[in-house]
Design an enzyme around this catalytic site. Sequence first.
Site, PDB file in Angstrom:
ATOM      1  N   HIS A   1       6.709  -1.760  11.817  1.00 58.06           N
ATOM      2  CA  HIS A   1       6.134  -0.708  11.792  1.00 58.06           C
ATOM      3  C   HIS A   1       4.759  -0.659  11.446  1.00 58.06           C
ATOM      4  O   HIS A   1       4.241  -1.548  10.746  1.00 58.06           O
ATOM      5  CB  HIS A   1       6.903   0.273  10.722  1.00 58.06           C
ATOM      6  CG  HIS A   1       7.030  -0.282   9.289  1.00 58.06           C
ATOM      7  ND1 HIS A   1       7.873  -1.280   8.921  1.00 58.06           N
ATOM      8  CD2 HIS A   1       6.173   0.043   8.336  1.00 58.06           C
ATOM      9  CE1 HIS A   1       7.746  -1.683   7.516  1.00 58.06           C
ATOM     10  NE2 HIS A   1       6.639  -0.940   7.314  1.00 58.06           N
TER      11      HIS A   1
ATOM     12  N   ASP B   1       6.103   9.185   6.438  1.00 55.09           N
ATOM     13  CA  ASP B   1       6.594   8.108   5.387  1.00 55.09           C
ATOM     14  C   ASP B   1       6.898   9.134   4.133  1.00 55.09           C
ATOM     15  O   ASP B   1       6.586   9.984   3.768  1.00 55.09           O
ATOM     16  CB  ASP B   1       5.517   7.221   4.899  1.00 55.09           C
ATOM     17  CG  ASP B   1       5.730   6.179   3.827  1.00 55.09           C
ATOM     18  OD1 ASP B   1       5.489   5.063   4.450  1.00 55.09           O
ATOM     19  OD2 ASP B   1       6.213   6.325   2.767  1.00 55.09           O
ATOM     20  N   ILE B   2       8.162   8.665   3.619  1.00 54.31           N
ATOM     21  CA  ILE B   2       8.893   9.438   2.485  1.00 54.31           C
ATOM     22  C   ILE B   2       8.076   9.295   1.189  1.00 54.31           C
ATOM     23  O   ILE B   2       8.427  10.341   0.426  1.00 54.31           O
ATOM     24  CB  ILE B   2      10.360   8.678   2.174  1.00 54.31           C
ATOM     25  CG1 ILE B   2      11.015   9.944   1.729  1.00 54.31           C
ATOM     26  CG2 ILE B   2      10.432   7.487   1.427  1.00 54.31           C
ATOM     27  CD1 ILE B   2      12.551   9.415   1.892  1.00 54.31           C
TER      28      ILE B   2
ATOM     29  N   ASN C   1       2.225  -4.325   7.340  1.00 45.16           N
ATOM     30  CA  ASN C   1       2.563  -5.389   6.244  1.00 45.16           C
ATOM     31  C   ASN C   1       3.618  -6.404   6.767  1.00 45.16           C
ATOM     32  O   ASN C   1       4.229  -6.047   7.683  1.00 45.16           O
ATOM     33  CB  ASN C   1       3.164  -4.574   5.142  1.00 45.16           C
ATOM     34  CG  ASN C   1       2.351  -3.672   4.141  1.00 45.16           C
ATOM     35  OD1 ASN C   1       1.225  -3.851   4.336  1.00 45.16           O
ATOM     36  ND2 ASN C   1       2.774  -2.688   3.986  1.00 45.16           N
TER      37      ASN C   1
ATOM     38  N   HIS D   1       1.505   1.516   9.704  1.00 53.68           N
ATOM     39  CA  HIS D   1       1.378   2.637   8.926  1.00 53.68           C
ATOM     40  C   HIS D   1       0.058   3.319   9.546  1.00 53.68           C
ATOM     41  O   HIS D   1      -0.911   2.496   9.682  1.00 53.68           O
ATOM     42  CB  HIS D   1       0.898   2.113   7.531  1.00 53.68           C
ATOM     43  CG  HIS D   1       2.223   1.694   6.904  1.00 53.68           C
ATOM     44  ND1 HIS D   1       2.767   2.360   5.857  1.00 53.68           N
ATOM     45  CD2 HIS D   1       2.625   0.422   6.891  1.00 53.68           C
ATOM     46  CE1 HIS D   1       3.775   1.416   5.379  1.00 53.68           C
ATOM     47  NE2 HIS D   1       3.800   0.429   6.007  1.00 53.68           N
TER      48      HIS D   1
HETATM   49  P1  5GP Z   1       6.473  -1.667   4.015  1.00 51.01           P
HETATM   50  O1  5GP Z   1       6.044  -2.020   3.138  1.00 51.01           O
HETATM   51  O2  5GP Z   1       7.727  -2.322   4.513  1.00 51.01           O
HETATM   52  O3  5GP Z   1       5.348  -1.824   5.384  1.00 51.01           O
HETATM   53  O4  5GP Z   1       6.575   0.062   4.589  1.00 51.01           O
HETATM   54  C1  5GP Z   1       7.786   0.601   4.390  1.00 51.01           C
HETATM   55  C2  5GP Z   1       7.487   2.191   4.206  1.00 51.01           C
HETATM   56  O5  5GP Z   1       8.725   2.899   4.537  1.00 51.01           O
HETATM   57  C3  5GP Z   1       7.046   2.457   2.679  1.00 51.01           C
HETATM   58  O6  5GP Z   1       5.658   3.026   2.803  1.00 51.01           O
HETATM   59  C4  5GP Z   1       8.121   3.487   2.421  1.00 51.01           C
HETATM   60  O7  5GP Z   1       7.633   4.521   1.472  1.00 51.01           O
HETATM   61  C5  5GP Z   1       8.791   4.102   3.580  1.00 51.01           C
HETATM   62  N1  5GP Z   1      10.166   4.281   3.506  1.00 51.01           N
HETATM   63  C6  5GP Z   1      11.012   3.669   2.758  1.00 51.01           C
HETATM   64  N2  5GP Z   1      12.463   4.316   3.141  1.00 51.01           N
HETATM   65  C7  5GP Z   1      12.089   5.318   3.936  1.00 51.01           C
HETATM   66  C8  5GP Z   1      12.791   6.436   4.464  1.00 51.01           C
HETATM   67  O8  5GP Z   1      14.067   6.600   4.252  1.00 51.01           O
HETATM   68  N3  5GP Z   1      12.140   7.349   5.218  1.00 51.01           N
HETATM   69  C9  5GP Z   1      10.924   7.353   5.449  1.00 51.01           C
HETATM   70  N4  5GP Z   1      10.594   8.404   6.141  1.00 51.01           N
HETATM   71  N5  5GP Z   1      10.205   6.321   4.960  1.00 51.01           N
HETATM   72  C10 5GP Z   1      10.560   5.175   3.974  1.00 51.01           C
END
Ligand code: 5GP
Length: 107
Positions: free
Chosen positions: A100, A30-31, A87, A102
């Site tokens: 996805h 995760d970034i 999520n 986590h």
């Molecule tokens: P969500 O809130 O949709 O469950 O999680 C999305 C996740 O993707 C977040 O934890 C966010 O930090 C991660 N994320 C967003 N953009 C990028 C990206 O460009 N690269 C990576 N590796 N992770 C990302």
Amino acid sequence: MNDCLFCRIIRGEKQADFVLRGDTVVAFKDIRPQAPVHLLIVPRKHIRSINDLAEEDRPIVSDLLFTARELAREAGIHQSGFKLLFNVERGGGQYIFHLHLHLIGGW
Ligand code: 5GP
Ligand code: ZN
């Protein structure tokens, strides 16, 4: 071709720190990590969220969970413990609309 961010990462059009490239799922860091270990385990197939899973996707769900367990082992956090989180939609904190899982831990 769609412009989904995770599809672009999977196609290699956007950089990510991969830890696994499997046949059905991939995993990358995760970034914006919320913990020392924060991986995203992502099906290659574009599925919007848990709400959009089809009957035929059952093997993908299984692959996500078994991959998470394996990566937790590889990261050395399977004994200390970890969190697995989906999520789902905006109210559930989802903002990347490609399914996805986590994997979070290592505190
Ligand atoms: P969500 O809130 O949709 O469950 O999680 C999305 C996740 O993707 C977040 O934890 C966010 O930090 C991660 N994320 C967003 N953009 C990028 C990206 O460009 N690269 C990576 N590796 N992770 C990302
Ligand atoms: Zn996608």
